[in-house]
Design a protein around this motif. Structure first.
Motif, mmCIF file in Angstrom:
data_model
loop_
_atom_site.group_PDB
_atom_site.id
_atom_site.type_symbol
_atom_site.label_atom_id
_atom_site.label_comp_id
_atom_site.label_asym_id
_atom_site.label_seq_id
_atom_site.Cartn_x
_atom_site.Cartn_y
_atom_site.Cartn_z
ATOM 1 N N CYS A 191 44.999 59.965 -11.256
ATOM 2 C CA CYS A 191 46.155 60.212 -10.389
ATOM 3 C C CYS A 191 46.343 59.087 -9.374
ATOM 4 C CB CYS A 191 45.994 61.552 -9.660
ATOM 5 S SG CYS A 191 46.104 62.991 -10.733
ATOM 6 N N VAL A 192 45.245 58.673 -8.759
ATOM 7 C CA VAL A 192 45.323 57.581 -7.778
ATOM 8 C C VAL A 192 45.723 56.281 -8.468
ATOM 9 C CG1 VAL A 192 43.979 56.168 -6.179
ATOM 10 C CG2 VAL A 192 43.683 58.649 -6.204
ATOM 11 N N GLN A 193 45.201 56.034 -9.653
ATOM 12 C CA GLN A 193 45.550 54.819 -10.385
ATOM 13 C C GLN A 193 47.028 54.804 -10.751
ATOM 14 O OE1 GLN A 193 42.790 54.937 -13.685
ATOM 15 N NE2 GLN A 193 41.223 53.752 -12.598
ATOM 16 N N LEU A 194 47.568 55.953 -11.171
ATOM 17 C CA LEU A 194 48.992 56.027 -11.521
ATOM 18 C C LEU A 194 49.877 55.814 -10.301
ATOM 19 C CD1 LEU A 194 48.923 59.040 -14.019
ATOM 20 C CD2 LEU A 194 49.349 56.629 -14.574
ATOM 21 N N ALA A 195 49.491 56.413 -9.169
ATOM 22 C CA ALA A 195 50.282 56.253 -7.947
ATOM 23 C C ALA A 195 50.250 54.802 -7.465
ATOM 24 C CB ALA A 195 49.758 57.184 -6.855
ATOM 25 N N LEU A 196 49.052 54.197 -7.446
ATOM 26 C CA LEU A 196 48.935 52.798 -7.034
ATOM 27 C C LEU A 196 49.619 51.868 -8.033
ATOM 28 C CD1 LEU A 196 45.248 52.641 -5.728
ATOM 29 C CD2 LEU A 196 47.355 52.723 -4.380
ATOM 30 N N GLY A 197 49.553 52.221 -9.303
ATOM 31 C CA GLY A 197 50.230 51.409 -10.321
ATOM 32 C C GLY A 197 51.735 51.392 -10.132
ATOM 33 N N SER A 198 52.302 52.528 -9.732
ATOM 34 C CA SER A 198 53.740 52.598 -9.450
ATOM 35 C C SER A 198 54.106 51.657 -8.311
ATOM 36 C CB SER A 198 54.139 54.032 -9.101
ATOM 37 O OG SER A 198 53.830 54.921 -10.146
ATOM 38 N N LEU A 199 53.291 51.679 -7.256
ATOM 39 C CA LEU A 199 53.547 50.801 -6.104
ATOM 40 C C LEU A 199 53.368 49.331 -6.491
ATOM 41 C CD1 LEU A 199 51.699 52.812 -3.296
ATOM 42 C CD2 LEU A 199 54.165 52.609 -3.623
ATOM 43 N N LEU A 200 52.328 49.036 -7.256
ATOM 44 C CA LEU A 200 52.055 47.642 -7.629
ATOM 45 C C LEU A 200 53.168 47.076 -8.500
ATOM 46 C CD1 LEU A 200 50.162 45.223 -7.617
ATOM 47 C CD2 LEU A 200 48.995 46.220 -9.603
ATOM 48 N N LEU A 201 53.608 47.842 -9.489
ATOM 49 C CA LEU A 201 54.681 47.369 -10.367
ATOM 50 C C LEU A 201 55.977 47.195 -9.579
ATOM 51 C CD1 LEU A 201 55.632 46.575 -13.145
ATOM 52 C CD2 LEU A 201 56.001 48.999 -13.678
ATOM 53 N N GLY A 202 56.278 48.143 -8.691
ATOM 54 C CA GLY A 202 57.463 48.012 -7.844
ATOM 55 C C GLY A 202 57.384 46.788 -6.954
ATOM 56 N N PHE A 203 56.186 46.522 -6.417
ATOM 57 C CA PHE A 203 55.985 45.352 -5.547
ATOM 58 C C PHE A 203 56.224 44.052 -6.316
ATOM 59 C CE2 PHE A 203 53.328 41.970 -3.842
ATOM 60 C CZ PHE A 203 53.626 42.013 -2.474
ATOM 61 N N ILE A 204 55.673 43.957 -7.522
ATOM 62 C CA ILE A 204 55.806 42.732 -8.315
ATOM 63 C C ILE A 204 57.266 42.475 -8.678
ATOM 64 C CG2 ILE A 204 55.228 41.667 -10.529
ATOM 65 C CD1 ILE A 204 52.525 43.112 -10.375
ATOM 66 N N LEU A 205 57.957 43.518 -9.138
ATOM 67 C CA LEU A 205 59.361 43.361 -9.519
ATOM 68 C C LEU A 205 60.216 42.979 -8.320
ATOM 69 C CD1 LEU A 205 59.730 46.434 -11.906
ATOM 70 C CD2 LEU A 205 59.581 44.034 -12.563
ATOM 71 N N ALA A 206 59.968 43.631 -7.178
ATOM 72 C CA ALA A 206 60.754 43.350 -5.976
ATOM 73 C C ALA A 206 60.502 41.937 -5.466
ATOM 74 C CB ALA A 206 60.425 44.372 -4.888
ATOM 75 N N MET A 207 59.247 41.514 -5.490
ATOM 76 C CA MET A 207 58.911 40.188 -4.977
ATOM 77 C C MET A 207 59.566 39.087 -5.797
ATOM 78 S SD MET A 207 57.451 38.333 -2.741
ATOM 79 C CE MET A 207 56.376 39.487 -1.856
ATOM 80 N N GLN A 208 59.451 39.168 -7.111
ATOM 81 C CA GLN A 208 59.991 38.090 -7.939
ATOM 82 C C GLN A 208 61.516 38.050 -7.880
ATOM 83 O OE1 GLN A 208 58.631 38.742 -11.936
ATOM 84 N NE2 GLN A 208 60.084 40.380 -12.371
ATOM 85 N N LEU A 209 62.161 39.212 -7.826
ATOM 86 C CA LEU A 209 63.624 39.228 -7.773
ATOM 87 C C LEU A 209 64.134 38.756 -6.422
ATOM 88 C CD1 LEU A 209 66.216 39.882 -9.270
ATOM 89 C CD2 LEU A 209 66.029 42.247 -8.490
ATOM 90 N N THR A 210 63.495 39.183 -5.349
ATOM 91 C CA THR A 210 63.926 38.778 -4.010
ATOM 92 C C THR A 210 63.733 37.284 -3.795
ATOM 93 O OG1 THR A 210 63.290 40.966 -3.164
ATOM 94 C CG2 THR A 210 63.659 39.231 -1.547
ATOM 95 N N VAL A 211 62.583 36.756 -4.199
ATOM 96 C CA VAL A 211 62.322 35.311 -4.054
ATOM 97 C C VAL A 211 63.321 34.507 -4.872
ATOM 98 C CG1 VAL A 211 60.670 33.478 -4.563
ATOM 99 C CG2 VAL A 211 59.890 35.587 -3.486
ATOM 100 N N LEU A 212 63.609 34.980 -6.076
ATOM 101 C CA LEU A 212 64.542 34.263 -6.943
ATOM 102 C C LEU A 212 65.939 34.209 -6.329
ATOM 103 C CD1 LEU A 212 64.780 32.902 -9.756
ATOM 104 C CD2 LEU A 212 65.503 35.126 -10.652
#
Length: 313
Positions: A142-163
């Motif tokens: 459960c903790v891995q799934l919750a953290l995975g959601s945040l991590l994937l959201g962070f990666i997508l947001a970072m690359q799109l915003t920087v671009l």
């Protein structure tokens, strides 16, 4: 390109809702009430789940995470929007400030969508594999799934915003929205944005289409399993644990798909403002109501709530 300002000197301003004071006040009060209702509802959910041990289950763990995301997601947009509604002059926002708002908007919105898919998987395991539920949905997963959601959201947001914010912007421009969303900001760039639009589409597919397909597949198996239950009470109980989640899914993915999965050439400020107003204000209230109803459905099974809460404490 000669007119392009340096990063530190570029400022945007938001398109005003109305220049009539009475209308401004009406919009301000409406937005404020919806924001407070959303915050109070979601914060209440987090507090109740944290206080009562009998709610320390995977289902309510994910629900608490969803409610917390909604609090921060709403707070990313609402305060600046409320300030701009009452402002007598244009509300300016710097390039870095706009980038920060866009990053958190994409980050929290993406994590929200992915977490809804995680919740669908939780319901799939609970209904289709009830005897193995506690074994499969252990706290580590459960903790891995919750953290995975945040991590994937962070990666997508970072690359799109920087671009996007590596694009050159030509002097101060009006954003055709009440916050820094991707498409309106991209329209202000003094360069070709085809690559950026393609990247946005890929991110939208990752955040919206793939999780929605996973949710749809989960619910196909869930419905098939529920229909095999012989008792009407058992079927009703199983459906009740999924109805509110399914409502939130339709609202979240429906609004997001209308905006981000449509061809960029068909985007217009008027259509975008109408749809995003619906998504970020009415949807806040709907999600708070559905999350509260989601808990009420569980509590109603206890019959006597005071006794139920005393046993949970």
């Amino acid at each position: 390109m000669e007119d392009a300002n340096q990063t530190g000197t570029v400022h945007f301003h938001f398109r005003p809702f109305s220049k009539v004071p009475e209308v401004q006040m009406l919009i301000f009060v409406s937005f404020l009430l919806m924001y407070l209702f959303s915050i109070s509802g979601n914060v209440s959910i987090v507090i109740v789940i944290w206080l009562y041990r009998c709610l320390h289950t995977p289902l309510y763990f994910f629900l608490a995470n969803l409610a917390a995301l909604e609090v921060f997601y709403s707070s990313t947009i609402a305060p600046l929007t409320l300030a701009s509604v009452l402002a007598t002059e244009r509300t300016l926002i710097s390039l870095s400030g706009c980038g920060a708002q866009m990053f958190f908007f994409i980050f929290l919105g993406s994590a929200d969508c992915i977490l809804l898919a995680v919740m669908a998987y939780d319901r799939f395991v609970a209904i289709c594999h009830p005897l193995r539920y506690t074994l499969i949905m252990n706290w580590r997963l459960c903790v891995q799934l919750a953290l995975g959601s945040l991590l994937l959201g962070f990666i997508l947001a970072m690359q799109l915003t920087v671009l996007i914010f590596r694009l050159p912007f030509c002097s101060s421009k009006e954003i055709s929205m009440f916050y820094c969303d991707v498409l309106p900001v991209m329209r202000l760039a003094c360069a070709d944005t085809q690559l950026h639009e393609a990247t946005l589409f890929v991110v939208s597919i990752t955040v919206l289409t793939i999780p929605f397909l996973l949710i749809s597949v989960s619910y196909v198996f869930i419905v098939a399993a529920i229909l095999k239950i012989r008792s009407a009470g058992g079927r009703r109980k199983a459906f009740s644990t999924c109805s509110s989640h399914l409502t939130v899914v339709l609202l979240q993915y429906g609004c997001g798909s209308l905006i981000y999965l449509c061809p960029s050439s068909s985007y217009s400020p008027e259509r975008g403002q109408k749809q995003l107003t619906q998504d970020d204000d009415v949807d806040e209230v709907e999600i708070a109501i559905d999350n509260t109803a989601f808990m009420d459905e569980f509590f109603s099974e206890a019959g006597n709530l005071p006794v139920f809460f005393s046993e949970c404490a």
